[in-house]
Structure formats: C-alpha cells, structure tokens
Design a protein around this motif. Sequence first.
Motif, mmCIF file in Angstrom:
data_model
loop_
_atom_site.group_PDB
_atom_site.id
_atom_site.type_symbol
_atom_site.label_atom_id
_atom_site.label_comp_id
_atom_site.label_asym_id
_atom_site.label_seq_id
_atom_site.Cartn_x
_atom_site.Cartn_y
_atom_site.Cartn_z
ATOM 1 N N CYS A 67 0.849 -1.187 0.000
ATOM 2 C CA CYS A 67 0.000 0.000 0.000
ATOM 3 C C CYS A 67 0.889 1.243 0.000
ATOM 4 C CB CYS A 67 -0.898 -0.024 1.229
ATOM 5 S SG CYS A 67 -2.632 0.024 0.874
ATOM 6 N N CYS A 68 1.360 1.628 1.177
ATOM 7 C CA CYS A 68 2.200 2.827 1.280
ATOM 8 C C CYS A 68 3.665 2.506 1.011
ATOM 9 C CB CYS A 68 2.034 3.497 2.643
ATOM 10 S SG CYS A 68 2.841 2.623 4.006
ATOM 11 N N GLY A 69 4.082 1.241 1.201
ATOM 12 C CA GLY A 69 5.446 0.826 0.914
ATOM 13 C C GLY A 69 6.437 0.972 2.056
ATOM 14 N N ARG A 70 6.005 1.503 3.179
ATOM 15 C CA ARG A 70 6.936 1.698 4.298
ATOM 16 C C ARG A 70 7.444 0.392 4.893
ATOM 17 N NH1 ARG A 70 3.907 6.638 7.413
ATOM 18 N NH2 ARG A 70 4.324 8.188 5.807
ATOM 19 N N CYS A 71 6.717 -0.690 4.718
ATOM 20 C CA CYS A 71 7.121 -1.976 5.286
ATOM 21 C C CYS A 71 8.127 -2.722 4.411
ATOM 22 C CB CYS A 71 5.899 -2.865 5.485
ATOM 23 S SG CYS A 71 5.038 -3.285 3.942
ATOM 24 N N LEU A 72 8.225 -2.366 3.148
ATOM 25 C CA LEU A 72 9.038 -3.149 2.214
ATOM 26 C C LEU A 72 10.504 -3.261 2.619
ATOM 27 C CD1 LEU A 72 7.407 -2.034 -1.159
ATOM 28 C CD2 LEU A 72 6.853 -4.008 0.284
ATOM 29 N N PRO A 73 11.171 -2.175 3.047
ATOM 30 C CA PRO A 73 12.572 -2.333 3.477
ATOM 31 C C PRO A 73 12.726 -3.236 4.702
ATOM 32 C CG PRO A 73 12.088 -0.011 3.063
ATOM 33 C CD PRO A 73 10.782 -0.755 3.013
ATOM 34 N N GLU A 74 11.802 -3.151 5.645
ATOM 35 C CA GLU A 74 11.892 -3.988 6.839
ATOM 36 C C GLU A 74 11.668 -5.459 6.497
ATOM 37 O OE1 GLU A 74 10.184 -4.360 11.391
ATOM 38 O OE2 GLU A 74 9.440 -2.740 10.121
ATOM 39 N N ILE A 75 10.726 -5.731 5.601
ATOM 40 C CA ILE A 75 10.497 -7.112 5.171
ATOM 41 C C ILE A 75 11.726 -7.629 4.426
ATOM 42 C CG2 ILE A 75 9.115 -8.620 3.695
ATOM 43 C CD1 ILE A 75 6.691 -6.805 4.358
ATOM 44 N N ALA A 76 12.320 -6.791 3.575
ATOM 45 C CA ALA A 76 13.534 -7.192 2.849
ATOM 46 C C ALA A 76 14.668 -7.509 3.819
ATOM 47 C CB ALA A 76 13.949 -6.095 1.869
ATOM 48 N N ASP A 77 14.814 -6.702 4.867
ATOM 49 C CA ASP A 77 15.823 -6.977 5.900
ATOM 50 C C ASP A 77 15.542 -8.303 6.590
ATOM 51 O OD1 ASP A 77 17.112 -4.608 5.352
ATOM 52 O OD2 ASP A 77 16.312 -3.535 7.106
ATOM 53 N N GLY A 78 14.263 -8.574 6.849
ATOM 54 C CA GLY A 78 13.894 -9.838 7.486
ATOM 55 C C GLY A 78 14.230 -11.032 6.615
ATOM 56 N N ILE A 79 14.002 -10.905 5.311
ATOM 57 C CA ILE A 79 14.344 -11.983 4.381
ATOM 58 C C ILE A 79 15.853 -12.195 4.374
ATOM 59 C CG2 ILE A 79 14.371 -12.663 1.946
ATOM 60 C CD1 ILE A 79 11.651 -11.126 1.719
ATOM 61 N N ALA A 80 16.604 -11.112 4.295
ATOM 62 C CA ALA A 80 18.074 -11.202 4.277
ATOM 63 C C ALA A 80 18.619 -11.759 5.582
ATOM 64 C CB ALA A 80 18.676 -9.827 4.002
ATOM 65 N N GLY A 81 17.950 -11.474 6.693
ATOM 66 C CA GLY A 81 18.416 -11.911 8.000
ATOM 67 C C GLY A 81 17.904 -13.276 8.419
ATOM 68 N N GLY A 82 17.122 -13.902 7.586
ATOM 69 C CA GLY A 82 16.637 -15.240 7.894
ATOM 70 C C GLY A 82 15.389 -15.302 8.746
ATOM 71 N N GLY A 83 14.720 -14.185 8.945
ATOM 72 C CA GLY A 83 13.464 -14.201 9.695
ATOM 73 C C GLY A 83 13.308 -13.002 10.597
ATOM 74 N N MET A 84 12.064 -12.815 11.075
ATOM 75 C CA MET A 84 11.746 -11.636 11.871
ATOM 76 C C MET A 84 11.099 -11.953 13.202
ATOM 77 S SD MET A 84 10.128 -9.074 9.101
ATOM 78 C CE MET A 84 10.604 -7.652 10.043
ATOM 79 N N ALA A 85 10.827 -13.210 13.502
ATOM 80 C CA ALA A 85 10.044 -13.559 14.694
ATOM 81 C C ALA A 85 10.644 -12.957 15.957
ATOM 82 C CB ALA A 85 9.938 -15.068 14.847
ATOM 83 N N CYS A 86 9.794 -12.778 16.933
ATOM 84 C CA CYS A 86 10.212 -12.164 18.197
ATOM 85 C C CYS A 86 11.386 -12.888 18.827
ATOM 86 C CB CYS A 86 9.032 -12.139 19.164
ATOM 87 S SG CYS A 86 7.706 -11.070 18.609
ATOM 88 N N ALA A 87 11.426 -14.181 18.677
ATOM 89 C CA ALA A 87 12.519 -14.956 19.275
ATOM 90 C C ALA A 87 13.828 -14.755 18.514
ATOM 91 C CB ALA A 87 12.151 -16.433 19.274
ATOM 92 N N ASN A 88 13.749 -14.359 17.242
ATOM 93 C CA ASN A 88 14.946 -14.208 16.424
ATOM 94 C C ASN A 88 15.584 -12.840 16.517
ATOM 95 O OD1 ASN A 88 14.474 -16.785 15.498
ATOM 96 N ND2 ASN A 88 13.522 -16.132 13.595
ATOM 97 N N ARG A 89 14.840 -11.841 16.985
ATOM 98 C CA ARG A 89 15.345 -10.484 17.000
ATOM 99 C C ARG A 89 15.088 -9.845 18.346
ATOM 100 N NH1 ARG A 89 13.945 -7.059 11.911
ATOM 101 N NH2 ARG A 89 15.959 -7.469 11.077
ATOM 102 N N SER A 90 15.959 -8.961 18.713
ATOM 103 C CA SER A 90 15.702 -8.184 19.920
ATOM 104 C C SER A 90 15.250 -6.799 19.492
ATOM 105 C CB SER A 90 16.952 -8.106 20.788
ATOM 106 O OG SER A 90 17.993 -7.519 20.067
ATOM 107 N N LEU A 91 14.310 -6.264 20.219
ATOM 108 C CA LEU A 91 13.789 -4.941 19.914
ATOM 109 C C LEU A 91 14.517 -3.918 20.760
ATOM 110 C CD1 LEU A 91 10.004 -5.864 19.914
ATOM 111 C CD2 LEU A 91 11.562 -5.740 17.970
#
Length: 95
Positions: A67-91
């Motif tokens: 839609c607005c496209g703001r999520c696309l870079p974050e999703i791309a980072d998640g793909i490159a990093g092997g995932g985005m789940a809460c257990a895989n990343r620290s906020l």
Amino acid sequence: MTCRSVLDTLSFFAGDYQSPKKPLLTEKCGMYVCNCNGVTRNEVDEAIAAGAQGPEAVLAHHGCEPCCGRCLPEIADGIAGGGMACANRSLVAAE
C-alpha cells in the motif's frame, strides 16, 4: 482498567465479527510489520518459510499487496536476516 478487563472487553466486542483465520491482536506476536495490511513478524516468517523471495511475495502470500510501501525495506531486511520472529530479534527502543 486492568489488562484482564481490557482483554475481556476486546473479546466481547470481537464476538461474531472476529475472523477465525485472523486471531486477536493479543494472540499474535505483538509487532506489526505492515500496518496497512495487518501483517505481523510471525506472518512474514511464515511466508519466508513457504519460499517467498521478496517483500511483495511475502505480502502476496497473505493475500495482500503493498500500500504505502513503508514496510518493504523492513520485510527485505527480514528476508536477508533469515526471519523476523520475536525470538529471532531483539527490539531496541529509539534513543
């Protein structure tokens, strides 16, 4: 109002209107990646595990499109990093 009473209130209002395919926000990994489409970190990981190779493919896996496209870079980072789940990343809070 306590957390429990808020959850009870949300459950009351969700009632028959809640889709069985989409759990309540409180049942999900609490971080949304795409606010426009309501796609969470866990749902991004699900799409990656199913073979999605790009951000658009991740959204398409869930029947959505950018839609607005703001999520696309974050999703791309998640793909490159092997995932985005809460257990895989620290906020980290913004400074």
